[in-house]
Design a protein around this motif. Structure first.
Motif, short mmCIF file in Angstrom:
data_model
loop_
_atom_site.label_atom_id
_atom_site.label_comp_id
_atom_site.label_asym_id
_atom_site.label_seq_id
_atom_site.Cartn_x
_atom_site.Cartn_y
_atom_site.Cartn_z
N THR A 99 1.27 -1.20 -10.14
CA THR A 99 1.49 -0.51 -10.88
C THR A 99 0.63 -0.53 -10.95
N PRO A 100 0.05 0.34 -12.32
CA PRO A 100 -0.86 1.12 -13.04
C PRO A 100 -1.54 -0.14 -13.57
N THR A 101 -0.90 -1.06 -14.00
CA THR A 101 -1.43 -2.18 -14.80
C THR A 101 -1.35 -3.36 -14.29
N LEU A 102 -2.42 -3.04 -12.28
CA LEU A 102 -2.80 -4.11 -11.78
C LEU A 102 -4.25 -4.89 -12.35
N PHE A 103 -4.80 -4.01 -12.67
CA PHE A 103 -6.18 -4.86 -13.38
C PHE A 103 -5.75 -5.00 -14.86
N GLN A 104 -5.01 -5.30 -15.37
CA GLN A 104 -4.98 -5.91 -16.98
C GLN A 104 -4.36 -7.26 -17.15
N ASN A 105 -3.92 -8.00 -18.01
CA ASN A 105 -3.58 -9.50 -18.01
C ASN A 105 -1.92 -9.37 -19.28
N GLY A 156 -10.43 -12.14 -4.09
CA GLY A 156 -9.65 -12.61 -3.74
C GLY A 156 -8.14 -11.79 -2.83
N GLY A 157 -7.67 -11.30 -3.05
CA GLY A 157 -6.07 -10.52 -2.15
C GLY A 157 -5.99 -9.02 -2.98
N LEU A 158 -5.59 -9.94 -4.82
CA LEU A 158 -5.56 -8.28 -5.61
C LEU A 158 -6.41 -7.30 -5.37
N GLU A 173 -5.80 -18.13 -2.42
CA GLU A 173 -5.26 -18.52 -3.35
C GLU A 173 -6.14 -18.63 -4.25
N GLY A 174 -5.68 -18.64 -5.53
CA GLY A 174 -5.43 -18.25 -6.86
C GLY A 174 -6.11 -16.66 -7.08
N ASN A 175 -5.67 -15.93 -6.55
CA ASN A 175 -5.71 -13.96 -6.74
C ASN A 175 -5.08 -13.30 -5.25
N ASN A 204 -11.68 -5.64 2.53
CA ASN A 204 -12.24 -4.59 1.39
C ASN A 204 -12.27 -4.56 -0.10
N ASN A 205 -12.75 -4.88 -1.40
CA ASN A 205 -12.22 -4.94 -2.19
C ASN A 205 -11.92 -3.65 -2.69
N GLU A 206 -11.32 -2.61 -2.02
CA GLU A 206 -11.65 -0.84 -2.68
C GLU A 206 -10.77 -0.58 -3.92
N LEU A 207 -9.38 -1.73 -4.34
CA LEU A 207 -9.01 -1.30 -5.35
C LEU A 207 -9.86 -1.32 -6.91
N THR A 208 -10.84 -2.79 -7.00
CA THR A 208 -11.64 -2.04 -7.98
C THR A 208 -12.19 -0.83 -7.81
N ASP A 209 -12.19 0.37 -7.37
CA ASP A 209 -12.87 1.28 -7.59
C ASP A 209 -11.31 2.16 -8.78
N PHE A 210 -10.93 1.99 -8.72
CA PHE A 210 -9.67 2.52 -10.16
C PHE A 210 -10.12 1.46 -10.97
N SER A 211 -9.83 2.91 -12.14
CA SER A 211 -9.83 2.50 -13.16
C SER A 211 -9.02 1.57 -13.76
#
Length: 600
Positions: free
Chosen positions: A136-142, A156-158, A273-275, A456-463
């Motif tokens: 979802t668009p809020t993937l990297f929000q708390n 981690g996996g996120l 584990e953890g993420n 990879n951790n490519e998803l962190t290239d999204f906003s």
């Protein structure tokens, strides 16, 4: 020109005022590493000696430039045997994934630009990772809707997207290769089974990231045996990677996307584990490489062509060059020329932040962004009717390029880090390949798949944010979407023929590295090796970054007097280029890393 280079460099750079420098600046880029203990063949050592002496490698028939001598030699052997640039790329990438795992590999993605000598056509292949269909668009929000801290998202996996590099390797070979697919993987298999000596660069990267590499047992067991980082020169074997490549010999890229290896990838991501992350077997099964038209910008009568959206590379490099095309650049000792380049870059990055994203998901004014008339308007902001001529622009804002429809976007707030690798190849048939390949941050997500490669951790290239000032952000996370990239694999064309292949790692600074190297070569007359070795000055968001420990530092006072804020820091590019001239091929490799050029 080389004899004058030290004096030229001593007066060569320019800074800028910070608006909102990205959090990425708080994380050190990959550090430069000496190559003194690399164990090299005679031909690789000769190429390294030439690079260190500041001399381009010259050849007539074929050439390959990449980030590790073992990978370059694998590609050179393919080319010498009559293989194409696509064949050589497969061999090079397979070895890079083993010997330079912190930067690229089977668990990552890549962009490829290809000139076909037979047809005269220029095209690109998009092997960028995709977001899982469950995001979802809020993937990297708390839970409060605030963005996660960068490292909380990365490790981690996120952060793991669907890998694209294996499919890209296969697709390029299917289209343009002629060597046996399985044979191209043999060099990497042999190195993985017999072992290779850990390079100074890899050893340093492991030591610098030991805490995060120790997070997951499989990763720690490989990089931190007995609890200590692998040492420089240690013999390192990777039997699991060899088994993966043997399976790819039998099944092609399907070995990664269907079956036991795919199941292992998904389990690694979802059980982190953890993420834990959201990648699924369906995401792997439906992944496709996409052919896209090249994006080209006019510069000094040449066409500078590269990868369009979801990469911002070709557009932003093209905008920088298209803006400074309105000015004469003939004296690299003149700080005012660096003011023009710096402000052109700031204007281009303002447009990048607002408009550029995966054009399969959001409309983009692609043609308008590199239209010469629009870039002339942007140039007028630098040197038009101003009250403070000769000073840095006090502020920049996105422009209004021509659209074929209406759309409003908020300004992006994504981060991008500098662990990537670039490959440039020209084969004996006249085909030209420029490919930038990555797993994003150094060592990616730090998750080691059961197949012996990092994910990879490519998803962190999204906003991390979805909206800005009430407007949606074009580069927000969406299911199946490809995150925006700065990778800038480039082929320069003149009169319908290629005259250069170039690219670099370096996060969002890739764009500045490529643009200024082209200026150094075509405007200032430096040969390709000298242009690559030129100390860096890069401006993106306001501050002018100057490469520490180089002659670039000497210009800090002059640039500050122009109104720029200066940041002296490590700027570790990995530029690899081949200039195609009437007298033959001239290759250059970045002395900041371990790469070399080999040709015949």
């Amino acid at each position: 020109m080389r004899a004058a280079l030290p004096l030229l460099l001593a007066a060569l750079f320019v800074p800028l005022h910070a608006l909102a420098q990205q959090t990425a600046d708080t994380v050190a880029p990959e550090a430069a590493t000496a190559t003194g203990t690399l164990v090299l063949s005679d031909r690789a050592q000769a190429a390294l000696d030439a690079r260190n002496a500041g001399d381009p490698v010259v050849a007539q028939d074929w050439m390959v430039v990449a980030a590790n001598p073992l990978a370059v030699e694998a590609g050179a052997d393919v080319l010498a045997a009559g293989g194409t640039a696509a064949d050589a790329m497969v061999a090079v990438q397979a070895v890079l994934g083993l010997v330079e795992p912190q930067s690229s590999g089977l668990g990552g993605g890549a962009f490829l630009v290809w000139f076909d000598a037979e047809t005269g056509a220029l095209t690109t292949l998009d092997g960028r990772e995709t977001a899982p269909l469950a995001v979802t668009p809020t993937l990297f929000q708390n839970d409060s809707g605030e963005p996660l801290g960068f490292w909380d998202a990365v490790v981690g996996g996120l952060s793991v997207g669907t890998p694209g590099t294996p499919r890209l390797m296969e697709e390029a070979h299917r289209r343009w290769g002629q060597a046996n697919w399985g044979d191209l993987l043999d060099p990497a298999i042999t190195l993985a089974e017999d072992g290779f000596n850990v390079s100074p660069r890899l050893a340093g990267a492991i030591a610098n990231d030991a805490d995060r590499l120790g997070t997951f047992p499989a990763t720690a067991a490989y990089f931190l045996p007995d609890g200590a980082p692998l040492s420089e020169g240690a013999l390192l074997q990777n039997v699991a990677y060899a088994e993966t490549l043997r399976e790819m010999q039998r099944r092609g890229a399907d070995a990664i996307y269907h079956g036991p290896i795919a199941e292992g990838i998904v389990a690694t991501v979802r059980d982190a584990e953890g993420n834990p992350g959201l990648l699924s077997l369906r995401d792997l099964a439906v992944y496709e490489v996409i052919e896209r038209p090249a994006v080209c910008a006019v510069y000094r009568g040449m066409d500078v062509c590269g990868m369009g959206p979801p990469s911002s590379g070709a557009l932003t490099v093209g905008q920088i060059l298209g803006i400074v095309d309105n000015f004469a650049l003939d004296d690299p000792t003149n700080a005012d020329e660096w003011r023009l380049i710096g402000d052109a870059s700031r204007l281009a990055f303002a447009d990048r932040g607002r408009y550029m994203a995966d054009s399969d998901y959001v409309p983009m004014p692609t043609e308008g962004l590199v239209d010469p008339s629009y870039l002339e308007e942007r140039a007028q902001l630098i040197e038009g009717d101003r009250l403070d001529p000769g000073m840095a622009l006090p502020e920049v804002a996105p422009g209004n390029p021509a659209w074929d429809h209406a759309q409003l976007w908020g300004d992006d707030q994504s981060l991008e880090f500098p662990s990537t690798s670039h490959i440039s190849i020209v084969d004996s048939y006249g085909n030209v390949l420029s490919m930038t390949t990555t797993i994003e941050n150094g060592f990616g997500s730090r998750l080691m798949a059961p197949g012996g490669f990092l994910l990879n951790n490519e998803l962190t290239d999204f906003s991390f944010r979805t909206h800005s000032d009430g407007l949606p952000i074009a580069n927000r996370v969406e299911p199946g979407k490809r995150p925006r990239s700065s990778m800038s694999p480039t082929i320069v064309m003149q009169d319908g023929a290629p005259i250069m292949a170039i690219g670099s790692p370096g996060g969002s600074r890739i764009i500045g590295y490529v643009a200024t190297t082209l200026i150094a070569h075509y405007d200032w007359g430096l040969d390709i090796q000298d242009a690559i070795a030129l100390p860096h000055a890069v401006n993106r968001f306001g501050t002018y970054d100057l490469e520490e420990g180089t002659e670039a530092e000497a210009l800090a006072p002059e640039l500050e007097a122009m109104g720029y804020e200066v940041n002296i820091r490590g700027l570790n590019s990995g530029l690899h280029a081949i200039a195609i001239t009437p007298d033959g091929l001239m290759g250059g490799a970045d002395p900041r890393r371990e790469g070399i050029a080999l040709g015949q």
